[in-house]
Design a protein around this motif. Structure first.
Motif, PDB file in Angstrom:
ATOM      1  N   GLU A 100     -98.338   0.624  34.189  1.00 52.66           N
ATOM      2  CA  GLU A 100     -98.272   0.140  32.863  1.00 52.66           C
ATOM      3  C   GLU A 100     -97.322   1.215  32.161  1.00 52.66           C
ATOM      4  OE1 GLU A 100     -97.141  -1.611  30.212  1.00 52.66           O
ATOM      5  OE2 GLU A 100     -98.758  -2.789  31.208  1.00 52.66           O
ATOM      6  N   PRO A 101     -96.039   0.737  31.762  1.00 53.35           N
ATOM      7  CA  PRO A 101     -95.264   1.731  30.917  1.00 53.35           C
ATOM      8  C   PRO A 101     -95.502   1.901  29.296  1.00 53.35           C
ATOM      9  CG  PRO A 101     -93.723   0.019  31.521  1.00 53.35           C
ATOM     10  CD  PRO A 101     -95.249  -0.267  31.975  1.00 53.35           C
ATOM     11  N   PHE A 102     -96.190   0.818  28.911  1.00 51.16           N
ATOM     12  CA  PHE A 102     -96.461   0.756  27.665  1.00 51.16           C
ATOM     13  C   PHE A 102     -95.249   0.880  26.675  1.00 51.16           C
ATOM     14  CE2 PHE A 102    -100.481   2.864  29.141  1.00 51.16           C
ATOM     15  CZ  PHE A 102    -101.268   1.979  28.815  1.00 51.16           C
ATOM     16  N   ASP A 103     -94.353  -0.144  27.130  1.00 48.49           N
ATOM     17  CA  ASP A 103     -93.006  -0.318  26.809  1.00 48.49           C
ATOM     18  C   ASP A 103     -92.884  -1.326  25.463  1.00 48.49           C
ATOM     19  OD1 ASP A 103     -92.130   1.888  27.622  1.00 48.49           O
ATOM     20  OD2 ASP A 103     -91.027   0.982  29.330  1.00 48.49           O
ATOM     21  N   THR A 104     -93.762  -2.406  25.600  1.00 45.28           N
ATOM     22  CA  THR A 104     -93.675  -3.389  24.779  1.00 45.28           C
ATOM     23  C   THR A 104     -94.515  -3.347  23.406  1.00 45.28           C
ATOM     24  OG1 THR A 104     -93.330  -5.096  26.455  1.00 45.28           O
ATOM     25  CG2 THR A 104     -94.064  -5.952  24.407  1.00 45.28           C
ATOM     26  N   ASP A 105     -93.879  -3.132  22.208  1.00 44.84           N
ATOM     27  CA  ASP A 105     -94.726  -2.757  21.093  1.00 44.84           C
ATOM     28  C   ASP A 105     -95.578  -3.993  20.481  1.00 44.84           C
ATOM     29  OD1 ASP A 105     -93.549  -0.426  20.980  1.00 44.84           O
ATOM     30  OD2 ASP A 105     -92.325  -0.979  19.148  1.00 44.84           O
ATOM     31  N   THR A 106     -96.802  -3.573  19.966  1.00 42.88           N
ATOM     32  CA  THR A 106     -97.841  -4.733  19.814  1.00 42.88           C
ATOM     33  C   THR A 106     -98.201  -4.271  18.226  1.00 42.88           C
ATOM     34  OG1 THR A 106     -99.655  -3.312  20.551  1.00 42.88           O
ATOM     35  CG2 THR A 106     -98.802  -5.097  22.027  1.00 42.88           C
ATOM     36  N   ALA A 107     -98.743  -5.312  17.667  1.00 43.71           N
ATOM     37  CA  ALA A 107     -99.245  -4.996  16.124  1.00 43.71           C
ATOM     38  C   ALA A 107    -100.662  -4.902  15.746  1.00 43.71           C
ATOM     39  CB  ALA A 107     -98.627  -6.374  15.356  1.00 43.71           C
ATOM     40  N   SER A 108    -101.540  -4.880  16.830  1.00 42.64           N
ATOM     41  CA  SER A 108    -103.053  -4.870  16.467  1.00 42.64           C
ATOM     42  C   SER A 108    -103.739  -4.918  18.024  1.00 42.64           C
ATOM     43  CB  SER A 108    -103.346  -6.044  15.729  1.00 42.64           C
ATOM     44  OG  SER A 108    -103.409  -7.262  16.686  1.00 42.64           O
ATOM     45  N   THR A 109    -104.983  -4.392  17.857  1.00 43.14           N
ATOM     46  CA  THR A 109    -105.874  -4.527  19.135  1.00 43.14           C
ATOM     47  C   THR A 109    -105.739  -5.786  19.880  1.00 43.14           C
ATOM     48  OG1 THR A 109    -107.388  -2.870  18.152  1.00 43.14           O
ATOM     49  CG2 THR A 109    -108.104  -4.248  19.950  1.00 43.14           C
ATOM     50  N   ALA A 110    -105.712  -6.977  19.054  1.00 47.63           N
ATOM     51  CA  ALA A 110    -105.904  -8.183  19.826  1.00 47.63           C
ATOM     52  C   ALA A 110    -104.541  -8.478  20.447  1.00 47.63           C
ATOM     53  CB  ALA A 110    -106.192  -9.403  18.662  1.00 47.63           C
ATOM     54  N   ALA A 111    -103.690  -7.996  19.850  1.00 48.66           N
ATOM     55  CA  ALA A 111    -102.062  -8.166  20.416  1.00 48.66           C
ATOM     56  C   ALA A 111    -102.080  -7.502  21.479  1.00 48.66           C
ATOM     57  CB  ALA A 111    -101.026  -7.937  19.459  1.00 48.66           C
ATOM     58  N   THR A 112    -102.518  -6.222  21.485  1.00 46.79           N
ATOM     59  CA  THR A 112    -102.545  -5.297  22.627  1.00 46.79           C
ATOM     60  C   THR A 112    -102.933  -5.919  23.845  1.00 46.79           C
ATOM     61  OG1 THR A 112    -102.326  -3.310  21.367  1.00 46.79           O
ATOM     62  CG2 THR A 112    -102.999  -2.697  23.487  1.00 46.79           C
ATOM     63  N   VAL A 113    -104.301  -6.525  23.635  1.00 41.43           N
ATOM     64  CA  VAL A 113    -104.834  -6.858  24.870  1.00 41.43           C
ATOM     65  C   VAL A 113    -104.326  -8.287  25.401  1.00 41.43           C
ATOM     66  CG1 VAL A 113    -107.378  -7.905  25.470  1.00 41.43           C
ATOM     67  CG2 VAL A 113    -107.201  -5.967  24.134  1.00 41.43           C
ATOM     68  N   ALA A 114    -103.922  -9.074  24.421  1.00 41.09           N
ATOM     69  CA  ALA A 114    -103.097 -10.183  24.923  1.00 41.09           C
ATOM     70  C   ALA A 114    -101.974  -9.978  25.360  1.00 41.09           C
ATOM     71  CB  ALA A 114    -102.942 -11.215  23.526  1.00 41.09           C
ATOM     72  N   THR A 115    -101.134  -8.958  25.168  1.00 39.46           N
ATOM     73  CA  THR A 115     -99.810  -8.465  25.850  1.00 39.46           C
ATOM     74  C   THR A 115    -100.168  -8.057  27.172  1.00 39.46           C
ATOM     75  OG1 THR A 115     -98.774  -8.188  23.616  1.00 39.46           O
ATOM     76  CG2 THR A 115     -97.682  -7.201  25.653  1.00 39.46           C
ATOM     77  N   TYR A 116    -100.975  -6.880  27.279  1.00 37.88           N
ATOM     78  CA  TYR A 116    -101.449  -6.399  28.155  1.00 37.88           C
ATOM     79  C   TYR A 116    -102.682  -7.150  28.981  1.00 37.88           C
ATOM     80  CZ  TYR A 116     -98.402  -3.003  26.714  1.00 37.88           C
ATOM     81  OH  TYR A 116     -97.426  -2.197  26.147  1.00 37.88           O
ATOM     82  N   THR A 117    -102.397  -8.480  29.678  1.00 40.22           N
ATOM     83  CA  THR A 117    -103.485  -9.387  30.146  1.00 40.22           C
ATOM     84  C   THR A 117    -104.066  -8.621  31.459  1.00 40.22           C
ATOM     85  OG1 THR A 117    -101.821 -10.583  31.420  1.00 40.22           O
ATOM     86  CG2 THR A 117    -102.276 -11.358  29.358  1.00 40.22           C
TER      87      THR A 117
END
Length: 494
Positions: free
Chosen positions: A77-94
């Motif tokens: 996981e390179p953590f390259d896709t920006d997210t806006a919130s905790t929920a978005a983080t978990v949703a993006t990194y399923t």
């Protein structure tokens, strides 16, 4: 192997210093060597055996079959896709799951974790079986204070405190087999991404941790512990933060490698595996951890500037490590091994040192260059004597050689050069296992180190030497016999 749970190894200064030429760099009460017999070449009669052994190696290579994977990335996981919130983080990194609360977002290409007072982690959705090499970049901003950052693996939090000076770095392991705040020997800076490596042996739950000093990478903190309850394939992995203050944890590039074998089968690897090594270091890593492919599970940590990624012996096509003749080392942390043992090395001797060690501990050393500046191989029992072989055995400069020490308490120690007996000594010492190299390391390229808790047979040694594609041994020994004279002339002219 003795228990090593919660054993720690800290680098102190990392500063390089040299003993003046001609001065003894060891605290040795007396110095002794075997009688200097006439220098004979004992190998001519064995040339037929050498060629026969090479044919056996070729046959083994043809019969080896399909290759084995050395390592494979099972999670990245390179953590390259920006997210806006905790929920978005978990949703993006399923494929990751949040443990705990707080703000966990990805911004600017890094994972950022905030919130106080709480502990939170972002972990993989599943565990992974086998032996795992985990790397992660970790830090906090601004640094200092009571918050810690690091890696969670199952029930263990492996963490340190960037910027904390009272107990420099305050490294600790929470959970089974862990320990409290411990000095790292340096203070990791805040506001930067420090490298953390963790090697987990799935079958026994043994962990080895390495953290280089961002400000001086030659300094590397190392710690080993065991969680007997570790569950391979179940325990999840990911960045973790605990907030004693509201410092922001920052993380990047989480990679989980599954290590499955010492590499694709070659004549050399097939032969070593068939001989059931206790420890086997291939020294082909790019990171801080040197993996043990033997049964003894004594993984090591590169320190003091060992240069990795050097070209190894051409026939094998693998990589080697460069030791500088000063203080480069791989910390192993093992106790001396009593009883019979064998130690084989594939190396290139680059220069004669006052005392050039291959393996070292507080009680003794195996030497490529025996003190004082002899250029001949030997072994030392500190406080007892410096021993050489009869006749003197010399590894020629700038050539790849296969060097094997064979020992037992009843018969002393023998030395084989490129598969053939080159010298003997009736004295004995246990096998040192604290460092490869060390405070008086030899000046060399080191490609392979294989240690055994038994005597290798002469035929095994001859076959192993042929397995790395070396020429007939007589040539190298004849070249090597002139080395002490050449070295003395160079020093006299110095």
């Amino acid at each position: 192997m003795p228990a090593l749970d919660a054993a720690l190894a800290m680098v102190h200064t990392g500063e390089r210093s040299r003993t003046p030429r001609g001065a003894c760099c060891l605290s040795v009460a007396s110095s002794a060597s075997g009688a200097h017999g006439s220098r004979r070449c004992p190998m001519a009669a064995q040339r037929g055996s050498w060629r026969a052994a090479l044919l056996l190696v070729v046959s083994a290579a043809l019969a080896a079959g399909a290759g084995l994977a050395h390592a494979g990335i099972v999670f990245q996981e390179p953590f390259d896709t920006d997210t806006a919130s905790t929920a978005a983080t978990v949703a993006t990194y399923t494929n990751m799951t949040l443990q705990g609360a707080g703000t966990v977002v990805v911004g600017g290409g890094v994972l950022r974790m905030n919130g106080t007072p709480l502990t939170h982690s972002l972990v993989t959705a599943t565990g992974y079986p086998g032996n795992l090499l985990i790397t992660q970049l970790v830090g906090k901003n601004p640094g200092g204070g009571g918050s810690n950052v690091g890696l969670r693996v199952g029930a263990n939090r492996i963490v340190f405190h960037p910027g904390y000076t009272a107990v420099p770095g305050a490294f600790r392991v929470e959970g089974p087999g862990g320990f409290g705040n411990t000095s790292m020997g340096f203070t990791p800076p805040g506001g930067v991404l420090n490298t953390m490596e963790v090697f987990v042996r799935g079958n026994i739950g043994q962990f080895l941790v390495a953290v280089p000093n961002y400000s001086n990478p030659e300094q590397v903190f190392a710690a080993r512990f065991t969680n007997a309850g570790y569950q391979p394939g179940v325990d999840t992995i990911g960045p973790t933060r605990n907030a004693g203050s509201d410092d922001q944890g920052i993380f990047d590039d989480l990679i989980v490698n599954q290590i499955t074998s010492p590499g694709p089968p070659t004549p050399w690897t097939n032969l070593v595996l068939a001989s059931a090594p206790l420890h086997w270091y291939r020294l082909n890593e790019s990171g801080s951890i040197a993996i043990d492919y033997g049964s003894g599970a004594l993984d090591g940590v590169y320190r003091n500037g060992v240069v990795r990624g050097q070209a190894g012996i051409p026939f094998e096509g693998d990589l080697a490590a460069r030791f500088d003749g000063v203080n480069d080392q791989v910390w192993l942390g093992g106790a001396d091994l009593a009883g019979p043992w064998s130690a084989e090395f594939v190396l290139m001797h680059l220069g004669v040192e006052d005392a050039g060690s291959l393996l070292r501990s507080a009680s003794g050393a195996l030497r490529l260059d025996q003190w004082p500046s002899t250029g001949a191989a030997g072994f030392t029992r500190f406080g007892v004597a410096d021993y050489r072989f009869t006749p003197d055995a010399v590894a020629a400069l700038q050539q790849w050689v296969h060097l094997t020490f064979v020992a037992d308490p009843a018969n002393g120690i023998e030395l084989y050069l490129n598969g053939v007996l080159a010298g003997t000594n009736p004295n004995y010492m246990p096998l040192p296992r604290e460092f490869l190299g060390g405070a008086d390391t030899a000046n060399l390229l080191l490609d392979e180190v294989v240690l055994y808790d038994r005597r290798l047979t002469p035929q095994e040694i001859l076959t192993h030497a042929s397995g790395v594609g070396l020429p007939e041994p007589a040539t190298l020994l004849l070249v090597g016999l002139g080395l002490p004279i050449i070295a003395c002339r160079r020093r006299a002219r110095g």
